[in-house]
Motif scaffolding. Structure first.
Motif, PDB file in Angstrom:
ATOM      1  N   GLN A  26       1.037  -1.395   0.164  1.00 46.98           N
ATOM      2  CA  GLN A  26      -0.332   0.223   0.196  1.00 46.98           C
ATOM      3  C   GLN A  26       0.837   1.670   0.032  1.00 46.98           C
ATOM      4  O   GLN A  26       1.801   0.854   1.423  1.00 46.98           O
ATOM      5  CB  GLN A  26      -0.586   0.215   1.459  1.00 46.98           C
ATOM      6  CG  GLN A  26      -1.597  -1.606   1.202  1.00 46.98           C
ATOM      7  CD  GLN A  26      -2.642  -1.123   2.696  1.00 46.98           C
ATOM      8  OE1 GLN A  26      -2.222  -0.377   3.759  1.00 46.98           O
ATOM      9  NE2 GLN A  26      -3.103  -2.261   2.721  1.00 46.98           N
ATOM     10  N   GLY A  27       0.814   2.255  -0.625  1.00 45.89           N
ATOM     11  CA  GLY A  27       1.154   3.290  -0.843  1.00 45.89           C
ATOM     12  C   GLY A  27       2.631   3.477  -2.082  1.00 45.89           C
ATOM     13  O   GLY A  27       2.384   3.093  -3.128  1.00 45.89           O
ATOM     14  N   PRO A  28       3.389   4.704  -2.101  1.00 47.81           N
ATOM     15  CA  PRO A  28       3.737   4.908  -3.560  1.00 47.81           C
ATOM     16  C   PRO A  28       5.207   3.990  -4.071  1.00 47.81           C
ATOM     17  O   PRO A  28       5.224   3.051  -2.531  1.00 47.81           O
ATOM     18  CB  PRO A  28       4.366   6.218  -2.805  1.00 47.81           C
ATOM     19  CG  PRO A  28       4.219   6.508  -0.829  1.00 47.81           C
ATOM     20  CD  PRO A  28       2.937   5.876  -0.825  1.00 47.81           C
ATOM     21  N   PRO A  29       5.902   4.199  -4.226  1.00 45.35           N
ATOM     22  CA  PRO A  29       6.741   3.482  -5.157  1.00 45.35           C
ATOM     23  C   PRO A  29       8.356   3.272  -3.547  1.00 45.35           C
ATOM     24  O   PRO A  29       8.145   4.590  -3.023  1.00 45.35           O
ATOM     25  CB  PRO A  29       6.798   3.543  -6.457  1.00 45.35           C
ATOM     26  CG  PRO A  29       6.121   4.483  -6.713  1.00 45.35           C
ATOM     27  CD  PRO A  29       5.361   4.714  -5.193  1.00 45.35           C
ATOM     28  N   ARG A  30       9.004   2.542  -3.369  1.00 48.08           N
ATOM     29  CA  ARG A  30       9.717   2.770  -2.703  1.00 48.08           C
ATOM     30  C   ARG A  30      10.915   2.377  -3.857  1.00 48.08           C
ATOM     31  O   ARG A  30      10.964   1.633  -4.294  1.00 48.08           O
ATOM     32  CB  ARG A  30       9.787   1.393  -1.506  1.00 48.08           C
ATOM     33  CG  ARG A  30      10.914   1.431  -0.395  1.00 48.08           C
ATOM     34  CD  ARG A  30      10.463   0.451   0.262  1.00 48.08           C
ATOM     35  NE  ARG A  30      11.725  -0.529   1.464  1.00 48.08           N
ATOM     36  CZ  ARG A  30      11.980  -1.479   1.173  1.00 48.08           C
ATOM     37  NH1 ARG A  30      11.999  -2.432   0.734  1.00 48.08           N
ATOM     38  NH2 ARG A  30      13.525  -1.982   1.671  1.00 48.08           N
ATOM     39  N   GLU A  72      26.829  -3.840   5.321  1.00 44.98           N
ATOM     40  CA  GLU A  72      25.954  -3.663   3.535  1.00 44.98           C
ATOM     41  C   GLU A  72      24.476  -2.781   4.095  1.00 44.98           C
ATOM     42  O   GLU A  72      23.696  -2.443   4.829  1.00 44.98           O
ATOM     43  CB  GLU A  72      25.533  -4.338   2.738  1.00 44.98           C
ATOM     44  CG  GLU A  72      27.003  -5.750   2.262  1.00 44.98           C
ATOM     45  CD  GLU A  72      26.460  -6.375   1.511  1.00 44.98           C
ATOM     46  OE1 GLU A  72      25.528  -6.526   1.164  1.00 44.98           O
ATOM     47  OE2 GLU A  72      27.547  -7.186   1.589  1.00 44.98           O
ATOM     48  N   LEU A  73      24.891  -1.510   4.063  1.00 50.60           N
ATOM     49  CA  LEU A  73      23.159  -0.890   3.412  1.00 50.60           C
ATOM     50  C   LEU A  73      22.424  -0.625   2.418  1.00 50.60           C
ATOM     51  O   LEU A  73      23.129   0.102   1.557  1.00 50.60           O
ATOM     52  CB  LEU A  73      23.909   0.434   4.718  1.00 50.60           C
ATOM     53  CG  LEU A  73      22.876   1.779   4.386  1.00 50.60           C
ATOM     54  CD1 LEU A  73      22.131   1.219   6.109  1.00 50.60           C
ATOM     55  CD2 LEU A  73      23.947   2.903   5.614  1.00 50.60           C
ATOM     56  N   ALA A  74      21.636  -0.469   2.207  1.00 53.47           N
ATOM     57  CA  ALA A  74      21.046  -0.130   1.369  1.00 53.47           C
ATOM     58  C   ALA A  74      19.148   0.718   1.624  1.00 53.47           C
ATOM     59  O   ALA A  74      18.670   0.875   3.152  1.00 53.47           O
ATOM     60  CB  ALA A  74      19.933  -1.187   1.043  1.00 53.47           C
ATOM     61  N   VAL A  75      19.688   2.349   1.321  1.00 53.61           N
ATOM     62  CA  VAL A  75      19.124   3.163   1.700  1.00 53.61           C
ATOM     63  C   VAL A  75      17.425   3.330   0.492  1.00 53.61           C
ATOM     64  O   VAL A  75      17.441   2.990  -0.249  1.00 53.61           O
ATOM     65  CB  VAL A  75      19.655   4.663   2.030  1.00 53.61           C
ATOM     66  CG1 VAL A  75      18.937   6.033   2.116  1.00 53.61           C
ATOM     67  CG2 VAL A  75      20.476   4.542   2.734  1.00 53.61           C
ATOM     68  N   TYR A  76      16.726   3.431   1.095  1.00 57.18           N
ATOM     69  CA  TYR A  76      15.367   3.759   0.190  1.00 57.18           C
ATOM     70  C   TYR A  76      14.088   4.629   0.862  1.00 57.18           C
ATOM     71  O   TYR A  76      14.524   5.250   1.612  1.00 57.18           O
ATOM     72  CB  TYR A  76      14.280   2.384   0.669  1.00 57.18           C
ATOM     73  CG  TYR A  76      14.708   1.480   0.018  1.00 57.18           C
ATOM     74  CD1 TYR A  76      14.038   0.555  -1.131  1.00 57.18           C
ATOM     75  CD2 TYR A  76      15.971   0.482   1.328  1.00 57.18           C
ATOM     76  CE1 TYR A  76      15.208  -0.948  -1.418  1.00 57.18           C
ATOM     77  CE2 TYR A  76      16.124  -0.638   0.417  1.00 57.18           C
ATOM     78  CZ  TYR A  76      16.215  -1.673  -0.518  1.00 57.18           C
ATOM     79  OH  TYR A  76      16.200  -2.208  -1.180  1.00 57.18           O
ATOM     80  N   ALA A  77      13.809   5.831  -0.410  1.00 54.63           N
ATOM     81  CA  ALA A  77      13.049   6.827  -0.681  1.00 54.63           C
ATOM     82  C   ALA A  77      11.619   6.060  -0.727  1.00 54.63           C
ATOM     83  O   ALA A  77      11.217   5.438  -1.896  1.00 54.63           O
ATOM     84  CB  ALA A  77      13.415   7.367  -1.273  1.00 54.63           C
ATOM     85  N   LEU A  78      10.440   7.074  -0.738  1.00 55.55           N
ATOM     86  CA  LEU A  78       9.393   6.971  -1.209  1.00 55.55           C
ATOM     87  C   LEU A  78       9.792   8.016  -1.936  1.00 55.55           C
ATOM     88  O   LEU A  78       9.183   8.873  -1.901  1.00 55.55           O
ATOM     89  CB  LEU A  78       8.530   7.340  -0.048  1.00 55.55           C
ATOM     90  CG  LEU A  78       8.524   5.750   1.070  1.00 55.55           C
ATOM     91  CD1 LEU A  78       6.871   6.229   2.118  1.00 55.55           C
ATOM     92  CD2 LEU A  78       8.275   4.099   0.271  1.00 55.55           C
ATOM     93  N   VAL A  79       8.200   8.222  -3.290  1.00 59.11           N
ATOM     94  CA  VAL A  79       8.343   9.012  -4.251  1.00 59.11           C
ATOM     95  C   VAL A  79       6.981   9.286  -3.875  1.00 59.11           C
ATOM     96  O   VAL A  79       5.982   8.626  -3.610  1.00 59.11           O
ATOM     97  CB  VAL A  79       8.419   8.445  -5.451  1.00 59.11           C
ATOM     98  CG1 VAL A  79       8.916   9.364  -6.429  1.00 59.11           C
ATOM     99  CG2 VAL A  79      10.290   7.986  -5.807  1.00 59.11           C
TER     100      VAL A  79
END
Length: 118
Positions: A26-30, A72-79
């Motif tokens: 549910q919600g915008p793309p990550r 290891e680090l992965a950073v995600y944003a919501l558009v």
């Protein structure tokens, strides 16, 4: 091509900094972001992460994989919108690790490059 696929492809082109996109239930793309700078607080657990993004997004979350010699680090944003005109803006997120870095190197999981070598 579906309307969602076209929107996701357009968002990736606008952002220019992603390699993978996944839909949340549910919600915008990550979207995953490329890390360009990291600083570590005195507690050795709090990271200030700078990454390239757009004006139409907000920090979502991070995925962290702890190894013996590296983290290891992965950073995600919501558009937040499909119609974003300003890309290439530096964004900042504060991330708290479950374990201290303790001399381990920090890897951007998106690019597999070292972003911090204490």
């Amino acid at each position: 091509m579906s309307r969602v696929a076209v929107a996701v492809a357009a968002a990736g082109l606008v952002a220019g900094c992603t390699t993978r996109t996944e839909e949340l239930p549910q919600g915008p793309p990550r979207e995953i972001r490329i890390i360009n700078e990291v600083s570590v607080a005195d507690d050795d657990r709090t990271l200030t992460v700078r990454y390239w993004g757009t004006e139409c997004e907000e920090f979502s979350d991070a995925e962290i994989d702890y190894g013996i010699t590296q983290v290891e680090l992965a950073v995600y944003a919501l558009v937040t919108t499909e119609d974003c005109r300003r890309a290439g803006l530096q964004q900042t997120a504060t991330i708290t690790l479950d374990q201290p870095l303790d001399g381990r190197i920090l890897i951007d999981a998106n690019t597999n490059t070292v972003v911090l070598n204490p």
